[in-house]
Design a protein around this motif. Structure first.
Motif, short mmCIF file in Angstrom:
data_model
loop_
_atom_site.label_atom_id
_atom_site.label_comp_id
_atom_site.label_asym_id
_atom_site.label_seq_id
_atom_site.Cartn_x
_atom_site.Cartn_y
_atom_site.Cartn_z
N ILE A 49 0.86 -1.19 -0.06
CA ILE A 49 0.03 -0.14 0.10
C ILE A 49 0.89 1.28 0.19
CG2 ILE A 49 -1.72 1.39 1.51
CD1 ILE A 49 -2.85 -1.42 2.48
N THR A 50 2.13 1.20 0.49
CA THR A 50 2.77 2.40 0.61
C THR A 50 3.73 2.45 -0.37
OG1 THR A 50 4.16 1.19 2.24
CG2 THR A 50 2.66 2.69 3.43
N GLY A 51 4.01 1.34 -1.32
CA GLY A 51 5.05 1.29 -2.18
C GLY A 51 6.27 1.12 -2.07
N LEU A 52 6.43 0.58 -0.83
CA LEU A 52 7.73 -0.35 -0.48
C LEU A 52 7.92 -1.67 -1.06
CD1 LEU A 52 8.24 0.09 3.65
CD2 LEU A 52 9.92 0.88 1.72
N ALA A 76 3.19 9.21 0.00
CA ALA A 76 3.45 10.08 1.20
C ALA A 76 2.92 11.65 0.96
CB ALA A 76 4.67 9.93 1.97
N ARG A 77 3.43 12.08 -0.25
CA ARG A 77 3.03 13.45 -0.50
C ARG A 77 1.64 13.68 -0.75
NH1 ARG A 77 6.76 14.26 -4.58
NH2 ARG A 77 5.24 14.52 -6.07
N HIS A 78 1.03 12.70 -1.27
CA HIS A 78 -0.36 12.59 -1.44
C HIS A 78 -1.31 12.08 -0.45
CE1 HIS A 78 1.00 13.20 -5.76
NE2 HIS A 78 -0.26 13.85 -5.74
N GLY A 79 -0.63 12.07 0.75
CA GLY A 79 -1.53 11.80 1.92
C GLY A 79 -1.36 10.33 2.67
N LEU A 154 1.10 11.93 12.25
CA LEU A 154 0.19 12.97 11.91
C LEU A 154 0.71 14.71 11.68
CD1 LEU A 154 -2.04 12.30 15.20
CD2 LEU A 154 -2.51 11.76 12.77
N ALA A 155 2.13 14.54 11.68
CA ALA A 155 2.61 15.79 11.22
C ALA A 155 2.68 16.21 9.88
CB ALA A 155 4.12 16.01 11.60
N SER A 156 2.49 14.76 8.83
CA SER A 156 2.58 14.73 7.71
C SER A 156 1.05 15.15 7.00
CB SER A 156 3.05 13.64 6.99
OG SER A 156 2.23 12.50 7.31
N ASP A 157 0.05 15.36 8.14
CA ASP A 157 -1.30 15.38 7.82
C ASP A 157 -1.90 14.39 6.94
OD1 ASP A 157 -3.46 16.98 8.46
OD2 ASP A 157 -3.07 18.86 7.08
N LEU A 161 -4.06 6.71 7.14
CA LEU A 161 -3.08 6.44 8.14
C LEU A 161 -3.01 4.97 8.55
CD1 LEU A 161 -1.67 7.86 10.69
CD2 LEU A 161 -3.81 7.98 12.06
N LEU A 162 -1.80 4.55 8.27
CA LEU A 162 -1.41 3.04 8.26
C LEU A 162 -0.52 2.83 9.59
CD1 LEU A 162 -0.24 2.46 4.89
CD2 LEU A 162 -2.50 1.64 5.39
N LEU A 163 -1.35 2.01 10.51
CA LEU A 163 -0.68 1.79 11.83
C LEU A 163 -0.46 0.67 12.00
CD1 LEU A 163 -3.35 4.08 13.79
CD2 LEU A 163 -1.19 4.67 12.94
#
Ligand SMILES: Nc1ncnc2c1ncn2[C@@H]1O[C@H](COP(=O)(O)OP(=O)(O)OP(=O)(O)O)[C@@H](O)[C@H]1O
Length: 257
Positions: A49-52, A76-79, A154-157, A161-163
């Motif tokens: 999902i994150t592209g790794l 990441a830049r797209h949220g 959260l600083a990246s707004d 949100l993947l936890l």
């Protein structure tokens, strides 16, 4: 419309099929749980999902776009925000500076003035660790470090949100507060997707749950549906068939083979 769609994703590592035609969604305003035994493929799903991790087959759609070929930084830049099982903070920086750096990386210089989820101290307060703001990150307890990881994310707004096992190291009070925070974040429109072994937390905050076993989704549904699912009971939520209290969910325990 789902914010995230995982569409028939397959990941093979040589002869090992880590993820096998997994399909699920995560919606804005909703908390989705991804659970399953160790080695079931949960972290690999997050990596796709994150592209790794490139999927062997299948697609990832995010905000109505096919992002399967996008690199990590573009997602990441797209949220797309993520916390890791392994803590990633800069040990020699203070807790406050760790969040400041994360905010600047994602938001550029204007981030210093605070973005929609608030300035640095507001974020630290929000996750409940403002008292540690001036401590070095390598000197704080593990539970606090996990909350710092969330504040950095959260600083990246993030919109998604993947936890990954966010409650490990948190005590009961911290876990309760953490659950409330997740519900608040979802209430603000965030889509939360969580890999977690603490079933009390999963069952109390998730709107939907998907259960992975040997890379396959074996069940999807509400917490009540998942608790009642016989396949899930066998694969993950262990109880003895002969145990009279088997259907009392308060006594469910997780089997992590
Ligand atoms: N880079 C890799 N190379 C080879 N095999 C891998 C790799 N990453 C994961 N695997 C294998 O893929 C399967 C799924 O692993 P994954 O870490 O996704 O499971 P998980 O559900 O997150 O487990 P856990 O709950 O223990 O973190 C496991 O059999 C694992 O050994």
């Amino acid at each position: 419309m789902a914010l995230l769609e995982v569409d028939e994703v397959v990941v093979r590592f040589g002869g090992v099929t880590a993820v096998n035609e997994a399909a699920f969604t995560a919606d804005r305003g909703s908390i989705t749980g991804l659970i399953g035994p160790n080695g079931a493929g949960k972290t690999t799903c997050f990596n796709v999902i994150t592209g790794l991790q490139k999927p062997t087959k299948g697609r990832i759609r995010y905000r109505d776009r096919d992002v399967t070929g996008w690199p990590v930084h573009k997602r990441a830049r797209h949220g797309v925000g993520r916390t890791f099982q392994r803590l990633e903070a800069f040990g020699s920086l203070t807790v406050r500076d760790n969040v400041r750096v994360a905010q600047e990386i994602h938001g550029g210089p204007l981030a210093w003035f605070g973005r929609s989820r608030g300035g640095v101290d507001m974020l630290l307060d929000r996750v409940g660790i403002l008292d540690y703001a001036d401590e070095r990150a390598d000197s704080i307890p593990t539970g606090t470090a996990r909350l710092l990881e969330l504040a950095r994310c959260l600083a990246s707004d993030p919109q998604l949100l993947l936890l990954d096992e966010p409650s490990s190291g948190l005590d009961e009070t911290e876990t309760d507060a953490f659950g409330e925070l997740l519900v608040e974040l979802a209430g603000e429109g965030c889509a939360v997707l969580m890999v977690e072994h603490d079933m009390d937390l999963v069952m109390s905050v998730c709107n939907d749950i998907h259960v992975l076993d040997f890379g396959r989704i074996i069940a999807s549904g509400t917490p009540a549906e998942i608790r009642a699912d016989a396949d899930v009971q066998r694969a993950y939520l262990g109880y003895s068939e002969s145990d009279e209290s088997a259907h009392d969910t308060s006594v469910m325990e997780v089997v992590t083979p």
